[in-house]
Design a protein around this motif. Structure first.
Motif, short mmCIF file in Angstrom:
data_model
loop_
_atom_site.label_atom_id
_atom_site.label_comp_id
_atom_site.label_asym_id
_atom_site.label_seq_id
_atom_site.Cartn_x
_atom_site.Cartn_y
_atom_site.Cartn_z
N ASN A 266 0.85 -1.20 0.00
CA ASN A 266 0.00 0.00 0.00
C ASN A 266 0.88 1.24 0.00
OD1 ASN A 266 0.92 0.15 2.63
ND2 ASN A 266 -1.09 0.28 3.57
N SER A 267 0.25 2.40 -0.10
CA SER A 267 1.02 3.64 -0.22
C SER A 267 1.60 4.15 1.10
CB SER A 267 0.14 4.72 -0.86
OG SER A 267 -0.99 4.97 -0.04
N ASN A 268 1.07 3.67 2.23
CA ASN A 268 1.49 4.16 3.54
C ASN A 268 1.68 2.98 4.49
OD1 ASN A 268 2.01 5.82 5.75
ND2 ASN A 268 -0.13 6.31 6.11
N PRO A 269 2.81 2.28 4.37
CA PRO A 269 3.02 1.12 5.23
C PRO A 269 3.33 1.53 6.67
CG PRO A 269 5.00 1.58 4.00
CD PRO A 269 3.95 2.54 3.49
N SER A 270 3.56 0.55 7.49
CA SER A 270 3.87 0.79 8.91
C SER A 270 5.35 0.53 9.18
CB SER A 270 3.03 -0.12 9.80
OG SER A 270 1.66 0.17 9.63
N LEU A 271 5.83 1.13 10.26
CA LEU A 271 7.16 0.85 10.77
C LEU A 271 6.97 -0.03 12.00
CD1 LEU A 271 10.23 1.48 10.54
CD2 LEU A 271 9.82 3.34 12.16
N TRP A 272 7.65 -1.17 12.03
CA TRP A 272 7.53 -2.15 13.10
C TRP A 272 8.87 -2.31 13.81
CZ3 TRP A 272 2.63 -3.96 13.68
CH2 TRP A 272 1.77 -3.82 12.58
N LEU A 273 8.83 -2.58 15.10
CA LEU A 273 10.03 -2.79 15.92
C LEU A 273 10.07 -4.23 16.41
CD1 LEU A 273 12.45 -1.93 17.75
CD2 LEU A 273 10.75 -1.16 19.42
N ASP A 274 11.21 -4.88 16.22
CA ASP A 274 11.43 -6.24 16.72
C ASP A 274 11.79 -6.14 18.20
OD1 ASP A 274 12.26 -8.79 17.40
OD2 ASP A 274 13.58 -9.03 15.66
N LEU A 275 10.85 -6.52 19.07
CA LEU A 275 11.06 -6.41 20.52
C LEU A 275 12.28 -7.18 21.01
CD1 LEU A 275 7.41 -6.62 21.87
CD2 LEU A 275 8.94 -4.65 21.94
N TYR B 283 14.17 -2.57 12.88
CA TYR B 283 12.88 -2.04 12.46
C TYR B 283 12.58 -2.59 11.08
CZ TYR B 283 13.30 1.41 16.21
OH TYR B 283 13.42 2.03 17.42
N LEU B 284 11.30 -2.71 10.78
CA LEU B 284 10.87 -3.24 9.49
C LEU B 284 9.78 -2.34 8.92
CD1 LEU B 284 10.91 -5.63 7.42
CD2 LEU B 284 9.14 -6.70 8.84
N VAL B 285 9.93 -1.95 7.66
CA VAL B 285 8.89 -1.21 6.95
C VAL B 285 8.09 -2.24 6.18
CG1 VAL B 285 8.40 0.57 5.24
CG2 VAL B 285 10.41 0.81 6.72
N GLU B 286 6.83 -2.40 6.57
CA GLU B 286 6.00 -3.44 5.95
C GLU B 286 4.53 -3.07 6.13
OE1 GLU B 286 7.66 -7.35 5.74
OE2 GLU B 286 5.87 -8.16 6.71
N THR B 287 3.71 -3.50 5.20
CA THR B 287 2.29 -3.18 5.25
C THR B 287 1.59 -3.89 6.40
OG1 THR B 287 2.22 -2.74 2.89
CG2 THR B 287 0.12 -3.23 3.96
N LEU B 288 1.78 -5.19 6.50
CA LEU B 288 1.10 -5.99 7.52
C LEU B 288 2.04 -6.32 8.67
CD1 LEU B 288 -0.77 -8.46 5.13
CD2 LEU B 288 -1.66 -6.38 6.20
N SER B 289 1.47 -6.64 9.81
CA SER B 289 2.28 -7.03 10.96
C SER B 289 3.14 -8.23 10.61
CB SER B 289 1.38 -7.37 12.14
OG SER B 289 2.14 -7.96 13.17
N PRO B 290 4.44 -8.17 10.93
CA PRO B 290 5.29 -9.32 10.66
C PRO B 290 5.07 -10.48 11.64
CG PRO B 290 6.58 -7.44 11.42
CD PRO B 290 5.17 -7.00 11.36
N GLY B 291 4.23 -10.27 12.66
CA GLY B 291 3.90 -11.37 13.56
C GLY B 291 4.27 -11.11 15.00
N VAL B 292 4.30 -12.18 15.77
CA VAL B 292 4.56 -12.12 17.20
C VAL B 292 5.96 -11.56 17.44
CG1 VAL B 292 4.80 -13.51 19.30
CG2 VAL B 292 3.03 -14.06 17.63
N GLY B 293 6.07 -10.69 18.43
CA GLY B 293 7.36 -10.14 18.78
C GLY B 293 7.67 -8.80 18.12
N TRP B 294 6.77 -8.34 17.26
CA TRP B 294 6.95 -7.06 16.60
C TRP B 294 5.86 -6.11 17.09
CZ3 TRP B 294 10.78 -5.96 13.00
CH2 TRP B 294 11.53 -7.05 12.55
#
Length: 178
Positions: A12-21, A31-42
């Motif tokens: 999508n045009s505006n993905p999310s920034l995720w942090l690996d706990l 950190y990961l730039v990705e549209t959907l949640s990468p899963g548990v721990g992020w």
């Protein structure tokens, strides 16, 4: 401790920034730039709407379709690094003030300006605690409104701006007048 931003799957045009706990406190915080949640721990950090809106406002073309896909992987990584530092709406406002450049403006001043006072070419960075938009004053009593969530630009009547403010619960404005 170094932050490492990686570009993942973007759809999508505006993905999310995720942090690996699991990397907090380590030498390499990931950190990961990705549209959907990468899963548990992020955990979700933020989306790129503030930066994308500023970038759109600062383009000469003001394209009708615009988003993260208009940037290279290296540019997305740089934007991710910038987004890490923009932890609050106040920090995003300060970045917009510096980048446009502009001044933070009160609600009533911004509404009156868009309705009747701002000249063609005036840029308005506007939003709330959840989302940010870009607005460009056009001739003919109209303005362009950029929404990074859709990546699209719509043309609206200046006379309808007050209803937009109410509908979107807009309460934060940075104006760069021409």
């Amino acid at each position: 401790m170094a932050n490492v931003v990686v570009v993942g799957k973007i759809s999508n045009s505006n993905p999310s920034l995720w942090l690996d706990l699991s990397t907090i406190g380590s030498r390499r915080v990931e950190y990961l730039v990705e549209t959907l949640s990468p899963g548990v721990g992020w955990i979700y950090i933020n989306q790129f709407c503030s930066l994308l809106s500023t970038e759109w406002l600062n383009t000469n073309e003001h394209p009708g379709v615009y988003g993260i896909q208009d940037f290279s992987s290296n540019e997305i990584i740089s934007m991710g690094e910038e987004l890490i530092a923009l932890e609050s709406l106040d920090a995003q406002v300060n970045a917009a003030v510096a980048s446009l450049p502009g001044v933070q403006t009160k609600l009533d001043t911004a509404v009156e300006g868009v309705l009747t006072k701002y000249n063609v070419g005036t840029k308005v960075w506007l939003g709330n605690d959840v989302h940010v938009y870009g607005l460009l004053i056009l001739d003919g009593g109209k303005y362009s409104l950029y929404d990074s969530n859709t990546g699209l630009v719509s043309t609206e009547l200046r006379s309808d701006f007050k209803s937009l403010v109410v509908r979107l619960s807009l309460n934060t404005f940075v104006v760069s007048e021409v």
